[in-house]
Write a protein that holds these residues in place. Structure first.
Motif, mmCIF file in Angstrom:
data_model
loop_
_atom_site.group_PDB
_atom_site.id
_atom_site.type_symbol
_atom_site.label_atom_id
_atom_site.label_comp_id
_atom_site.label_asym_id
_atom_site.label_seq_id
_atom_site.Cartn_x
_atom_site.Cartn_y
_atom_site.Cartn_z
ATOM 1 N N ARG A 179 -11.495 0.862 -3.872
ATOM 2 C CA ARG A 179 -11.816 2.202 -4.368
ATOM 3 C C ARG A 179 -13.323 2.336 -4.607
ATOM 4 O O ARG A 179 -14.021 1.359 -4.840
ATOM 5 N N SER A 185 -3.437 5.861 1.184
ATOM 6 C CA SER A 185 -3.397 4.886 0.101
ATOM 7 C C SER A 185 -4.534 3.888 0.268
ATOM 8 O O SER A 185 -4.802 3.436 1.390
ATOM 9 N N GLY A 213 -6.528 -0.271 3.053
ATOM 10 C CA GLY A 213 -6.189 1.142 2.962
ATOM 11 C C GLY A 213 -5.413 1.578 4.181
ATOM 12 O O GLY A 213 -5.407 0.879 5.213
ATOM 13 N N ALA A 238 -6.257 0.336 -1.625
ATOM 14 C CA ALA A 238 -6.096 -0.728 -2.612
ATOM 15 C C ALA A 238 -7.109 -0.562 -3.738
ATOM 16 O O ALA A 238 -8.218 -0.049 -3.531
ATOM 17 N N ASP A 239 -6.732 -0.998 -4.935
ATOM 18 C CA ASP A 239 -7.631 -0.884 -6.086
ATOM 19 C C ASP A 239 -8.984 -1.533 -5.809
ATOM 20 O O ASP A 239 -10.031 -1.014 -6.216
ATOM 21 N N SER A 240 -8.961 -2.636 -5.088
ATOM 22 C CA SER A 240 -10.202 -3.376 -4.823
ATOM 23 C C SER A 240 -11.133 -2.634 -3.877
ATOM 24 O O SER A 240 -12.311 -2.977 -3.765
ATOM 25 N N LEU A 264 0.821 -1.204 0.000
ATOM 26 C CA LEU A 264 0.000 0.000 0.000
ATOM 27 C C LEU A 264 0.861 1.264 0.000
ATOM 28 O O LEU A 264 0.455 2.304 -0.533
ATOM 29 N N TYR A 266 -9.212 16.368 -4.679
ATOM 30 C CA TYR A 266 -9.415 15.289 -3.694
ATOM 31 C C TYR A 266 -9.181 15.823 -2.283
ATOM 32 O O TYR A 266 -9.998 15.606 -1.379
ATOM 33 N N PRO A 271 2.871 2.989 -3.857
ATOM 34 C CA PRO A 271 2.466 4.043 -4.808
ATOM 35 C C PRO A 271 2.627 5.469 -4.276
ATOM 36 O O PRO A 271 2.494 6.420 -5.049
#
Length: 223
Positions: free
Chosen positions: A128, A122, A85, A124-126, A38, A166, A41
């Motif tokens: 979002r 951060s 996250g 995780a894509d899953s 995490l 954001y 990125p």
């Protein structure tokens, strides 16, 4: 240093933030590989920061009280599930150490319990699409406010233009690239350093502190 990760900020392990995710302070039992993934990125100004975050999590160490509070919050889809996250914040030590000769040690230590930097958010894509990042930041803000902190600072790279709205949606003022941030203290005004490649973020945490036109006013007036 103290070892009491499960009671940071008065949060109980497994405190729910909605029907799906729970947010709680990281503990030595959390999976370091998942947390490191995490962190990857995130564009840290200090490349050593991820290792420092992981080490504090792995050992459960806390900063000495006079140096303020650093924390790593993790969001889990279930109490036993992997982290989906994270959010990390820590007082601006490097700047305070550089300012010690000018401000004096006592004032620098006071500022370490007054100002905190949001270092990483951060998800995780899953995970979002659930506003999990906002919830993590809101939890940090509430926690530092409860501890008497007066402002949360941060920074984003100037080329990451998508991040400005954001953070504005999360209550931060986003300064133009390279614009300095001045802190109005009872002793006078000091400047938080700026870089042309970065944009400052600032969010007051108490009504007596306000931000306008590059100046954060009201710090330490209640102390």
């Amino acid at each position: 240093m103290q070892n009491d990760a499960t009671t940071w900020f008065g949060l109980r392990p497994g405190e729910a933030v909605d029907e799906r995710y729970v947010i709680c302070p990281a503990t030595p039992d959390d999976d370091a590989r998942t947390v490191r993934a995490l962190l990857e990125p995130v564009n840290f100004m200090d490349p050593a920061m991820p290792d420092q975050i992981i080490e504090r999590m792995r050992t459960g160490l806390r900063l000495p009280a006079q140096f303020g509070t650093a924390t790593l919050l993790l969001a889990h889809e279930s109490p036993a599930g992997p982290a989906a996250g994270l959010a990390h914040a820590i007082p601006p030590f490097d700047w305070l150490m550089a300012m010690e000769a000018t401000l004096g040690r006592e004032l620098c230590l006071t500022l370490a319990t007054t100002l905190v930097e949001l270092e990483a958010v951060s998800v995780a894509d899953s995970a979002r699409g659930h506003k999990l990042g906002h919830r993590l930041v809101d939890t940090l803000v509430r926690s530092y406010t409860d501890r008497g902190y007066e402002a949360m600072l941060g920074g984003i790279h100037a080329h990451q233009t998508h991040l400005a709205p954001y953070y504005e949606d999360n209550g931060f003022h986003v300064l133009p690239p390279g614009a300095p941030l001045d802190l109005q203290l009872p002793i006078g005004r000091i400047r938080f350093p700026a870089s042309t490649s970065m944009r400052h973020l600032v969010r007051p945490l108490t009504p007596r502190v306000s931000y306008r036109d590059g100046i954060l006013k009201g710090l330490l007036t209640g102390r």
